[in-house]
Scaffold this active site. Structure first.
Site, PDB file in Angstrom:
ATOM      1  N   LYS A   1       0.605  -0.973  -0.083  1.00 53.67           N
ATOM      2  CA  LYS A   1      -0.184   0.104   0.230  1.00 53.67           C
ATOM      3  C   LYS A   1       0.875   1.555   0.142  1.00 53.67           C
ATOM      4  O   LYS A   1       1.555   1.180   0.559  1.00 53.67           O
ATOM      5  CB  LYS A   1      -1.016   0.427   1.036  1.00 53.67           C
TER       6      LYS A   1
ATOM      7  N   GLY B   1     -21.977   4.746  -4.232  1.00 48.67           N
ATOM      8  CA  GLY B   1     -20.791   5.690  -5.383  1.00 48.67           C
ATOM      9  C   GLY B   1     -20.403   4.069  -5.840  1.00 48.67           C
ATOM     10  O   GLY B   1     -21.254   3.239  -6.658  1.00 48.67           O
ATOM     11  N   ASN B   2     -19.407   3.716  -6.275  1.00 45.94           N
ATOM     12  CA  ASN B   2     -19.265   3.098  -7.246  1.00 45.94           C
ATOM     13  C   ASN B   2     -19.344   1.809  -6.447  1.00 45.94           C
ATOM     14  O   ASN B   2     -19.820   0.644  -7.053  1.00 45.94           O
ATOM     15  CB  ASN B   2     -17.128   2.719  -7.629  1.00 45.94           C
TER      16      ASN B   2
ATOM     17  N   GLY C   1     -24.006   3.712   1.294  1.00 47.81           N
ATOM     18  CA  GLY C   1     -22.950   3.927  -0.016  1.00 47.81           C
ATOM     19  C   GLY C   1     -23.469   3.690  -1.317  1.00 47.81           C
ATOM     20  O   GLY C   1     -23.912   2.524  -1.696  1.00 47.81           O
TER      21      GLY C   1
ATOM     22  N   GLY D   1     -20.728   0.004  -3.462  1.00 45.31           N
ATOM     23  CA  GLY D   1     -22.494   0.531  -3.271  1.00 45.31           C
ATOM     24  C   GLY D   1     -23.702   0.401  -4.649  1.00 45.31           C
ATOM     25  O   GLY D   1     -25.054  -0.356  -4.723  1.00 45.31           O
ATOM     26  N   TYR D   2     -22.765   0.735  -5.833  1.00 50.41           N
ATOM     27  CA  TYR D   2     -23.817   0.600  -6.974  1.00 50.41           C
ATOM     28  C   TYR D   2     -24.245  -0.189  -7.763  1.00 50.41           C
ATOM     29  O   TYR D   2     -25.408  -0.805  -7.857  1.00 50.41           O
ATOM     30  CB  TYR D   2     -23.747   2.514  -7.638  1.00 50.41           C
TER      31      TYR D   2
HETATM   32  P1  NAD Z   1     -17.082   5.676  -3.545  1.00 49.81           P
HETATM   33  O1  NAD Z   1     -15.809   7.233  -3.196  1.00 49.81           O
HETATM   34  O2  NAD Z   1     -17.240   5.797  -5.212  1.00 49.81           O
HETATM   35  O3  NAD Z   1     -18.348   6.004  -2.934  1.00 49.81           O
HETATM   36  C1  NAD Z   1     -18.152   6.107  -2.043  1.00 49.81           C
HETATM   37  C2  NAD Z   1     -19.783   6.482  -0.994  1.00 49.81           C
HETATM   38  O4  NAD Z   1     -20.391   6.487   0.203  1.00 49.81           O
HETATM   39  C3  NAD Z   1     -20.366   7.800  -1.819  1.00 49.81           C
HETATM   40  O5  NAD Z   1     -22.350   6.859  -2.660  1.00 49.81           O
HETATM   41  C4  NAD Z   1     -20.481   8.127  -0.856  1.00 49.81           C
HETATM   42  O6  NAD Z   1     -21.401   9.351  -0.770  1.00 49.81           O
HETATM   43  C5  NAD Z   1     -20.744   7.593   0.390  1.00 49.81           C
HETATM   44  N1  NAD Z   1     -20.472   7.699   1.534  1.00 49.81           N
HETATM   45  C6  NAD Z   1     -19.551   8.811   2.172  1.00 49.81           C
HETATM   46  N2  NAD Z   1     -19.921   9.593   3.434  1.00 49.81           N
HETATM   47  C7  NAD Z   1     -20.717   8.660   3.576  1.00 49.81           C
HETATM   48  C8  NAD Z   1     -21.456   8.759   5.254  1.00 49.81           C
HETATM   49  N3  NAD Z   1     -20.855   8.646   5.947  1.00 49.81           N
HETATM   50  N4  NAD Z   1     -22.222   8.101   5.088  1.00 49.81           N
HETATM   51  C9  NAD Z   1     -23.505   6.950   4.475  1.00 49.81           C
HETATM   52  N5  NAD Z   1     -22.546   7.301   2.368  1.00 49.81           N
HETATM   53  C10 NAD Z   1     -21.142   7.771   2.421  1.00 49.81           C
HETATM   54  O7  NAD Z   1     -16.066   4.673  -2.956  1.00 49.81           O
HETATM   55  P2  NAD Z   1     -15.615   3.084  -4.229  1.00 49.81           P
HETATM   56  O8  NAD Z   1     -14.917   3.184  -4.961  1.00 49.81           O
HETATM   57  O9  NAD Z   1     -17.359   2.946  -3.741  1.00 49.81           O
HETATM   58  O10 NAD Z   1     -15.378   2.718  -2.247  1.00 49.81           O
HETATM   59  C11 NAD Z   1     -16.166   2.550  -0.815  1.00 49.81           C
HETATM   60  C12 NAD Z   1     -15.897   1.550  -0.348  1.00 49.81           C
HETATM   61  O11 NAD Z   1     -15.852   0.440  -0.840  1.00 49.81           O
HETATM   62  C13 NAD Z   1     -14.177   2.065   0.421  1.00 49.81           C
HETATM   63  O12 NAD Z   1     -14.137   1.788   1.767  1.00 49.81           O
HETATM   64  C14 NAD Z   1     -13.008   1.362  -0.792  1.00 49.81           C
HETATM   65  O13 NAD Z   1     -12.266   1.988   0.196  1.00 49.81           O
HETATM   66  C15 NAD Z   1     -13.733   0.115  -0.448  1.00 49.81           C
HETATM   67  N6  NAD Z   1     -13.123  -0.909  -1.303  1.00 49.81           N
HETATM   68  C16 NAD Z   1     -13.289   0.092  -3.004  1.00 49.81           C
HETATM   69  C17 NAD Z   1     -13.375  -1.104  -4.066  1.00 49.81           C
HETATM   70  C18 NAD Z   1     -12.893  -0.694  -5.538  1.00 49.81           C
HETATM   71  O14 NAD Z   1     -12.710  -1.211  -6.147  1.00 49.81           O
HETATM   72  N7  NAD Z   1     -13.893   0.432  -5.756  1.00 49.81           N
HETATM   73  C19 NAD Z   1     -12.504  -2.142  -3.761  1.00 49.81           C
HETATM   74  C20 NAD Z   1     -12.119  -2.531  -3.111  1.00 49.81           C
HETATM   75  C21 NAD Z   1     -12.846  -1.601  -1.655  1.00 49.81           C
END
Ligand code: NAD
Length: 435
Positions: A110, A231-232, A229, A234-235
């Site tokens: 990391k 975002g990427n 959530g 959750g959606y």
């Molecule tokens: P993102 O930024 O696309 O989405 C994050 C979402 O969380 C957004 O909808 C945001 O509005 C929401 N959010 C922020 N603060 C919040 C709160 N206080 N309460 C509720 N919702 C809140 O990020 P992502 O890529 O979807 O990543 C989300 C999680 O998944 C992170 O913990 C990340 O480390 C983990 N993750 C992501 C990936 C990946 O491929 N993107 C891979 C492994 C783990």
């Protein structure tokens, strides 16, 4: 933040206590565990860039390479003001376990920079990304360490880093190494993989399908799911779960969420969110929005819904000792990294809530990153359907391995996953003769 590395070490101690019995040479086993408590290599340094106002500014940069017994180091790059040495060490340890969980041939790493990227202009962000690539130049490579995006970094930033590396390394290195395969999470135009965007959410739904099989869920349309959530991750989780017939009843973003008893349509909810800039107005009569009956809920209320599956997919530590006793969900699939604190984990276990841990549930992302690296190395690119068809068996096998270990030791999903991952890393260290 310094607690995080201590947490990672404590988790390892807990796992080692159970695993020790299965090793005849206890000393050798203990030596391996001690090695795994610290990264193999840890780098930090100041990087300096010119700001738009002409002044120079220094930032602290980190890269932690935890263990490469199973293959080259692999792990994201985080741009965040809270990044510290201890945090990066902990996250690199968890990457070692995550790669071992699905069996992809990588170790863990990391990196990051202590910076608030929102305070930078686009050109400052590009200069910082390029400076970080130079900091990494003699530490990474397709057979050594392969970084990727993490919090506040993305495909564009990976593209700048690849470009900077290719510009600055020696001619010998350019002809002998495929530098495109040094970073993953790149844009499609620059060697990215089809399917990477949705891989983490989709991987989580493949895990949901296995869970449904084991728990004998009868009718998918009766299985309720709440996703924190949107975002990427959750959606795409909500989208694929809905597509397979599960009932997604609630989603939320940072400002709050919506709850629809009969289930909502994630795609039209996203279209509506894009138009209104937040989810809370998505109970409108907009054409794209089919949610006309429902209610606004807070993030806390979402976490406390009585659903079959709760999916924290936003932030770390959202389920903690303050609210764990209020959780009513029967199962939790951790899609965010670290959404449940260790204290909350114990409370949930006492309540018999089954938790599928992050290192298994969200491993679809790093797995498709591995596919991107493979495609870069062979210079031959697969259509999305092929990427997905290769993801499924790896997620399925990882789930099965967790389930078998869970039954064998009558333990939690998290402990079972860690037992498999740590055992695989230690066995590989032993085969190599590192201990
Ligand atoms: P993102 O930024 O696309 O989405 C994050 C979402 O969380 C957004 O909808 C945001 O509005 C929401 N959010 C922020 N603060 C919040 C709160 N206080 N309460 C509720 N919702 C809140 O990020 P992502 O890529 O979807 O990543 C989300 C999680 O998944 C992170 O913990 C990340 O480390 C983990 N993750 C992501 C990936 C990946 O491929 N993107 C891979 C492994 C783990």
């Amino acid at each position: 933040m310094s607690d995080q590395h201590q947490n990672a070490i404590q988790q390892l101690n807990k796992v080692a206590k159970i695993l020790e019995d299965s090793y005849s040479d206890k000393n050798r086993f203990k030596k391996a565990v001690e090695i795994l408590k610290q990264p193999q290599n840890f780098f930090t340094g100041e990087i300096t860039i010119a700001m738009d106002n002409g002044k120079k500014k220094k930032f602290t940069a980190f890269r932690s390479q935890h263990n490469d017994a199973r293959g080259p180091f692999k792990g994201g790059i985080r741009f965040h003001e809270d990044v510290t040495a201890e945090e990066v060490k902990a996250l690199s340890t968890w990457m070692t376990w995550k790669c071992a969980v699905t069996g992809i041939p990588y170790g863990g790493a990391k990196g990051g920079i202590a910076v608030n990227p929102r305070e930078l202009s686009p050109s400052e962000l590009e200069r910082l990304s390029r400076a970080y690539a130079n900091f990494l130049a003699d530490k990474v490579g397709p057979w050594v360490d392969i970084p990727a995006p993490d919090v506040n970094t993305n495909g564009q930033i990976m593209a700048w880093m690849v470009d900077e590396l290719q510009k600055n390394v020696s001619f010998d290195r350019r002809v002998s190494q495929n530098l495109l395969a040094t970073f993953t999470g790149k844009p499609l135009l620059l060697g990215g993989s089809e399917g990477r965007d949705e891989a983490t959410g989709l991987g989580g739904v493949l895990i949901l399908e296995k869970l449904a099989e084991k728990l004998n869920f009868k009718r998918k349309k009766d299985i309720t799911i709440a996703v924190q959530g949107f975002g990427n991750v959750g959606y795409w989780f909500a989208y694929h779960a809905d597509g397979l017939g599960y009932k997604v009843v609630a989603v939320s973003d940072s400002r709050g969420g919506i709850y629809v008893t009969d289930g909502l349509d994630p795609a039209s909810t996203l279209a509506c969110k894009m138009e209104h800039k937040n989810l809370q107005h998505c109970m409108c009569s907009h054409d794209a929005c089919d949610i006309k009956v429902g209610q606004q809920i807070s993030n806390q209320e979402l976490l406390e819904l009585d659903v079959d599956v709760l999916v924290p997919a936003a932030l770390e530590n959202v389920i903690n000792k303050e609210n764990a006793h209020l959780i009513k969900a029967k199962n939790i699939i951790e899609m965010a990294n670290g959404p449940i604190t260790p204290e909350a984990d114990e409370i949930l276990a006492q309540k018999n809530i089954l938790v599928i841990p992050d290192v298994l549930a969200n491993a679809g992302g790093v797995t498709v990153s591995y596919f991107e690296w493979v495609q870069n190395l062979q210079g031959y690119y697969w259509p999305k359907a092929e990427v997905i068809s290769k993801l499924k068996p790896l997620m399925d096998n990882a789930f099965e391995a967790m389930w078998t270990m869970k039954e064998k030791h009558q333990t939690t999903g998290r402990m079972a996953t860690y037992l498999n991952a740590v055992k695989s890393v230690i066995d590989t260290m032993m085969i190599r003769g590192r201990v």
